[in-house]
Write a protein that holds these residues in place. Structure first.
Motif, short mmCIF file in Angstrom:
data_model
loop_
_atom_site.label_atom_id
_atom_site.label_comp_id
_atom_site.label_asym_id
_atom_site.label_seq_id
_atom_site.Cartn_x
_atom_site.Cartn_y
_atom_site.Cartn_z
N CYS A 69 -5.80 -7.45 11.75
CA CYS A 69 -6.19 -8.51 10.82
C CYS A 69 -6.93 -9.60 11.60
O CYS A 69 -6.51 -9.98 12.69
CB CYS A 69 -4.97 -9.10 10.12
N ASP A 70 -8.01 -10.10 11.00
CA ASP A 70 -8.78 -11.18 11.61
C ASP A 70 -8.63 -12.49 10.84
O ASP A 70 -9.37 -13.44 11.06
CB ASP A 70 -10.25 -10.80 11.72
N GLY A 71 -7.70 -12.54 9.90
CA GLY A 71 -7.50 -13.73 9.09
C GLY A 71 -8.17 -13.66 7.74
O GLY A 71 -7.82 -14.40 6.82
N GLU A 72 -9.15 -12.76 7.59
CA GLU A 72 -9.86 -12.61 6.31
C GLU A 72 -9.80 -11.19 5.78
O GLU A 72 -9.90 -10.97 4.59
CB GLU A 72 -11.32 -13.03 6.47
N THR A 73 -9.70 -10.20 6.69
CA THR A 73 -9.62 -8.81 6.28
C THR A 73 -8.47 -8.11 7.01
O THR A 73 -8.11 -8.49 8.13
CB THR A 73 -10.92 -8.03 6.58
N LEU A 74 -7.91 -7.11 6.36
CA LEU A 74 -6.86 -6.29 6.94
C LEU A 74 -7.40 -4.87 7.05
O LEU A 74 -7.86 -4.30 6.05
CB LEU A 74 -5.61 -6.31 6.05
N GLN A 75 -7.38 -4.31 8.25
CA GLN A 75 -7.81 -2.93 8.46
C GLN A 75 -6.56 -2.08 8.61
O GLN A 75 -5.72 -2.33 9.46
CB GLN A 75 -8.68 -2.80 9.72
N LEU A 76 -6.45 -1.07 7.74
CA LEU A 76 -5.31 -0.15 7.73
C LEU A 76 -5.79 1.23 8.13
O LEU A 76 -6.71 1.77 7.50
CB LEU A 76 -4.68 -0.10 6.33
N ASP A 77 -5.22 1.79 9.17
CA ASP A 77 -5.49 3.17 9.58
C ASP A 77 -4.15 3.84 9.80
O ASP A 77 -3.28 3.30 10.48
CB ASP A 77 -6.31 3.22 10.87
N ALA A 78 -3.97 5.01 9.20
CA ALA A 78 -2.72 5.75 9.34
C ALA A 78 -2.99 7.22 9.14
O ALA A 78 -3.95 7.60 8.46
CB ALA A 78 -1.69 5.26 8.32
N GLY A 79 -2.15 8.05 9.71
CA GLY A 79 -2.35 9.47 9.47
C GLY A 79 -1.48 10.36 10.32
O GLY A 79 -0.77 9.92 11.21
N ASN A 80 -1.56 11.63 9.98
CA ASN A 80 -0.93 12.69 10.75
C ASN A 80 -1.87 13.89 10.69
O ASN A 80 -3.01 13.76 10.30
CB ASN A 80 0.47 13.00 10.21
N GLY A 81 -1.40 15.06 11.02
CA GLY A 81 -2.26 16.24 11.02
C GLY A 81 -2.79 16.62 9.66
O GLY A 81 -3.84 17.23 9.53
N ALA A 127 0.84 -1.20 0.00
CA ALA A 127 0.00 0.00 0.00
C ALA A 127 0.87 1.25 0.00
O ALA A 127 1.86 1.32 0.72
CB ALA A 127 -0.91 0.01 1.22
N ASP A 128 0.49 2.22 -0.83
CA ASP A 128 1.16 3.52 -0.86
C ASP A 128 0.45 4.44 0.12
O ASP A 128 -0.70 4.81 -0.10
CB ASP A 128 1.11 4.13 -2.26
N ILE A 129 1.14 4.82 1.19
CA ILE A 129 0.57 5.74 2.18
C ILE A 129 1.63 6.79 2.55
O ILE A 129 2.13 6.81 3.67
CB ILE A 129 0.03 5.00 3.42
N PRO A 130 1.96 7.66 1.60
CA PRO A 130 3.02 8.63 1.85
C PRO A 130 2.61 9.68 2.87
O PRO A 130 1.44 9.97 3.07
CB PRO A 130 3.22 9.26 0.47
N GLY A 131 3.63 10.23 3.51
CA GLY A 131 3.40 11.38 4.39
C GLY A 131 3.06 11.06 5.82
O GLY A 131 2.69 11.95 6.57
N VAL A 132 3.16 9.79 6.24
CA VAL A 132 2.91 9.45 7.64
C VAL A 132 4.14 8.79 8.24
O VAL A 132 4.96 8.19 7.53
CB VAL A 132 1.67 8.54 7.81
N GLU A 133 4.26 8.90 9.54
CA GLU A 133 5.35 8.23 10.26
C GLU A 133 4.96 6.79 10.52
O GLU A 133 3.78 6.46 10.66
CB GLU A 133 5.62 8.95 11.58
N LYS A 134 5.96 5.93 10.63
CA LYS A 134 5.72 4.52 10.87
C LYS A 134 4.89 4.30 12.14
O LYS A 134 4.01 3.44 12.18
CB LYS A 134 7.05 3.78 10.96
N GLU A 135 5.14 5.11 13.16
CA GLU A 135 4.44 4.97 14.43
C GLU A 135 2.96 5.31 14.33
O GLU A 135 2.16 4.95 15.19
CB GLU A 135 5.09 5.86 15.50
#
Length: 134
Positions: free
Chosen positions: A79-91, A65-73
């Protein structure tokens, strides 16, 4: 009148595409076309669109996944074995994506790397069948 107060002239067009895709894919289909009526690169739910690729092998599934502009932290993966939930962000940016994986995976086997705005998550596949001793 502000730009976001007007009706989007493409709404009917995208609704028709969704209807046709759902009709073609059968009764259990739930195709949804992400249509951005806001600023370029920003989705209706207030986050930025995530460009992602899913690569399958016999023994693993890899999500890139391309998610530029956020820190790794600032990246949260669930993940529940069937779906992956991705949440990331900054200000300034916010990404949120629920990804249906193409097969069942062992969520405890996951390994993830994040480098130069590219997130890569690798899962081991779970066998769909089990051998039975007689």
């Amino acid at each position: 009148m502000r730009d976001d107060d007007r009706d989007d002239p493409f709404d009917e067009f995208f609704d028709e595409i969704e209807r046709m895709m759902n009709e073609m894919m059968g009764p259990n289909a739930n195709f949804h076309f992400e249509h951005n009526s806001g600023r370029a690169g920003e989705s209706d739910h207030g986050g930025h669109d995530v460009h992602l690729d899913i690569h399958e092998r016999d023994d693993e599934i890899r999500v890139v996944a391309d998610i530029p502009g956020v820190e790794k932290e600032a990246i949260d993966l669930q993940c529940d074995g069937e779906t992956l939930q991705l949440d990331a962000g900054n200000g300034e940016r916010r990404y949120s994506e629920r990804i249906s994986l193409p097969g069942r995976v062992d969520e405890h086997s996951a390994s993830a790397t994040y480098n130069n705005g590219v997130l890569e998550v690798v899962f081991e596949r779970l066998d769909d069948s089990t051998s039975i001793d007689v």
